[in-house]
Design a protein around this motif. Structure first.
Motif, PDB file in Angstrom:
ATOM      1  N   GLU A  97      10.556  -4.004  -8.219  1.00  0.00           N
ATOM      2  CA  GLU A  97      11.166  -2.878  -8.936  1.00  0.00           C
ATOM      3  C   GLU A  97      10.935  -1.557  -8.196  1.00  0.00           C
ATOM      4  N   ILE A  98       9.728  -1.411  -7.644  1.00  0.00           N
ATOM      5  CA  ILE A  98       9.422  -0.205  -6.863  1.00  0.00           C
ATOM      6  C   ILE A  98      10.319  -0.158  -5.635  1.00  0.00           C
ATOM      7  N   ALA A  99      10.499  -1.290  -4.985  1.00  0.00           N
ATOM      8  CA  ALA A  99      11.365  -1.362  -3.804  1.00  0.00           C
ATOM      9  C   ALA A  99      12.792  -0.956  -4.166  1.00  0.00           C
ATOM     10  N   ASP A 100      13.292  -1.462  -5.272  1.00  0.00           N
ATOM     11  CA  ASP A 100      14.647  -1.098  -5.713  1.00  0.00           C
ATOM     12  C   ASP A 100      14.763   0.397  -5.992  1.00  0.00           C
ATOM     13  N   GLN A 101      13.754   0.950  -6.624  1.00  0.00           N
ATOM     14  CA  GLN A 101      13.802   2.360  -7.021  1.00  0.00           C
ATOM     15  C   GLN A 101      13.633   3.309  -5.832  1.00  0.00           C
ATOM     16  N   THR A 102      12.792   2.942  -4.870  1.00  0.00           N
ATOM     17  CA  THR A 102      12.505   3.841  -3.746  1.00  0.00           C
ATOM     18  C   THR A 102      13.409   3.625  -2.543  1.00  0.00           C
ATOM     19  N   GLY A 103      14.002   2.430  -2.449  1.00  0.00           N
ATOM     20  CA  GLY A 103      14.798   2.111  -1.273  1.00  0.00           C
ATOM     21  C   GLY A 103      13.977   1.511  -0.144  1.00  0.00           C
ATOM     22  N   TYR A 104      12.667   1.357  -0.338  1.00  0.00           N
ATOM     23  CA  TYR A 104      11.815   0.694   0.646  1.00  0.00           C
ATOM     24  C   TYR A 104      11.981  -0.810   0.478  1.00  0.00           C
ATOM     25  N   SER A 105      11.628  -1.567   1.491  1.00  0.00           N
ATOM     26  CA  SER A 105      11.637  -3.020   1.347  1.00  0.00           C
ATOM     27  C   SER A 105      10.449  -3.424   0.486  1.00  0.00           C
ATOM     28  N   ARG A 106      10.514  -4.623  -0.063  1.00  0.00           N
ATOM     29  CA  ARG A 106       9.392  -5.118  -0.872  1.00  0.00           C
ATOM     30  C   ARG A 106       8.138  -5.202  -0.014  1.00  0.00           C
ATOM     31  N   GLY A 107       8.283  -5.631   1.222  1.00  0.00           N
ATOM     32  CA  GLY A 107       7.154  -5.716   2.146  1.00  0.00           C
ATOM     33  C   GLY A 107       6.531  -4.351   2.403  1.00  0.00           C
ATOM     34  N   ALA A 108       7.372  -3.325   2.540  1.00  0.00           N
ATOM     35  CA  ALA A 108       6.861  -1.972   2.763  1.00  0.00           C
ATOM     36  C   ALA A 108       6.079  -1.493   1.542  1.00  0.00           C
ATOM     37  N   VAL A 109       6.573  -1.796   0.360  1.00  0.00           N
ATOM     38  CA  VAL A 109       5.874  -1.401  -0.870  1.00  0.00           C
ATOM     39  C   VAL A 109       4.507  -2.084  -0.927  1.00  0.00           C
ATOM     40  N   CYS A 110       4.479  -3.379  -0.643  1.00  0.00           N
ATOM     41  CA  CYS A 110       3.208  -4.110  -0.659  1.00  0.00           C
ATOM     42  C   CYS A 110       2.243  -3.536   0.373  1.00  0.00           C
ATOM     43  N   ARG A 111       2.759  -3.198   1.551  1.00  0.00           N
ATOM     44  CA  ARG A 111       1.911  -2.633   2.603  1.00  0.00           C
ATOM     45  C   ARG A 111       1.391  -1.254   2.190  1.00  0.00           C
ATOM     46  N   LEU A 112       2.223  -0.442   1.594  1.00  0.00           N
ATOM     47  CA  LEU A 112       1.786   0.881   1.143  1.00  0.00           C
ATOM     48  C   LEU A 112       0.671   0.756   0.099  1.00  0.00           C
ATOM     49  N   LEU A 113       0.815  -0.199  -0.810  1.00  0.00           N
ATOM     50  CA  LEU A 113      -0.229  -0.422  -1.815  1.00  0.00           C
ATOM     51  C   LEU A 113      -1.508  -0.953  -1.172  1.00  0.00           C
ATOM     52  N   PHE A 114      -1.365  -1.846  -0.211  1.00  0.00           N
ATOM     53  CA  PHE A 114      -2.523  -2.375   0.519  1.00  0.00           C
ATOM     54  C   PHE A 114      -3.264  -1.234   1.215  1.00  0.00           C
ATOM     55  N   ASP A 115      -2.513  -0.394   1.920  1.00  0.00           N
ATOM     56  CA  ASP A 115      -3.121   0.736   2.627  1.00  0.00           C
ATOM     57  C   ASP A 115      -3.800   1.697   1.653  1.00  0.00           C
ATOM     58  N   ALA A 116      -3.158   1.929   0.515  1.00  0.00           N
ATOM     59  CA  ALA A 116      -3.736   2.823  -0.497  1.00  0.00           C
ATOM     60  C   ALA A 116      -5.055   2.257  -1.031  1.00  0.00           C
ATOM     61  N   ARG A 117      -5.101   0.960  -1.229  1.00  0.00           N
ATOM     62  CA  ARG A 117      -6.347   0.335  -1.700  1.00  0.00           C
ATOM     63  C   ARG A 117      -7.424   0.406  -0.629  1.00  0.00           C
ATOM     64  N   ARG A 118      -7.027   0.163   0.609  1.00  0.00           N
ATOM     65  CA  ARG A 118      -7.975   0.140   1.722  1.00  0.00           C
ATOM     66  C   ARG A 118      -8.604   1.523   1.957  1.00  0.00           C
ATOM     67  N   ASN A 119      -7.840   2.582   1.801  1.00  0.00           N
ATOM     68  CA  ASN A 119      -8.387   3.904   2.112  1.00  0.00           C
ATOM     69  C   ASN A 119      -8.828   4.694   0.882  1.00  0.00           C
ATOM     70  N   GLY A 120      -8.868   4.057  -0.280  1.00  0.00           N
ATOM     71  CA  GLY A 120      -9.433   4.693  -1.472  1.00  0.00           C
ATOM     72  C   GLY A 120      -8.458   5.473  -2.331  1.00  0.00           C
ATOM     73  N   GLU A 121      -7.211   5.583  -1.914  1.00  0.00           N
ATOM     74  CA  GLU A 121      -6.240   6.337  -2.709  1.00  0.00           C
ATOM     75  C   GLU A 121      -5.922   5.627  -4.025  1.00  0.00           C
TER      76      GLU A 121
END
Length: 99
Positions: free
Chosen positions: A61-85
């Motif tokens: 749903e985030i991918a549909d709303q933002t225009g990012y790929s599903r993989g990009a959304v998952c990677r952004l969330l992974f990075d956010a978790r990894r760096n404390g955001e």
């Protein structure tokens, strides 16, 4: 030296170097986005995705709303978790609902 025209490019450095008869390194020096601007844009992307995830949307749903790929959304969330955001956003989100 940093980008003279801070606009997203559609050609690779190698393609531009060939087109203009210069080295790829020259193109990168002339056209590269300043590091701080890149990092700020990346933080904004992660913050937008985090906000949508905290509102209960799925990655698809985030991918549909933002225009990012599903993989990009998952990677952004992974990075956010990894760096404390992610943890900071969750804490802020919970604090905001408790008031």
């Amino acid at each position: 030296m940093t980008a003279q025209i801070p606009k997203r490019r559609t050609k690779t450095g190698r393609e531009l170097a060939k087109q203009f008869g210069v080295s790829r390194a020259t193109v990168v020096k002339m056209m590269a986005e300043p590091r701080e601007e890149f990092l700020a844009r990346a933080r904004e992307r992660r913050a937008a995705v985090i906000n949508l995830k905290l509102r209960g949307l799925t990655c698809a749903e985030i991918a549909d709303q933002t225009g990012y790929s599903r993989g990009a959304v998952c990677r952004l969330l992974f990075d956010a978790r990894r760096n404390g955001e992610w943890a900071a956003a969750v804490e802020h989100h919970r604090g905001g609902h408790a008031q």
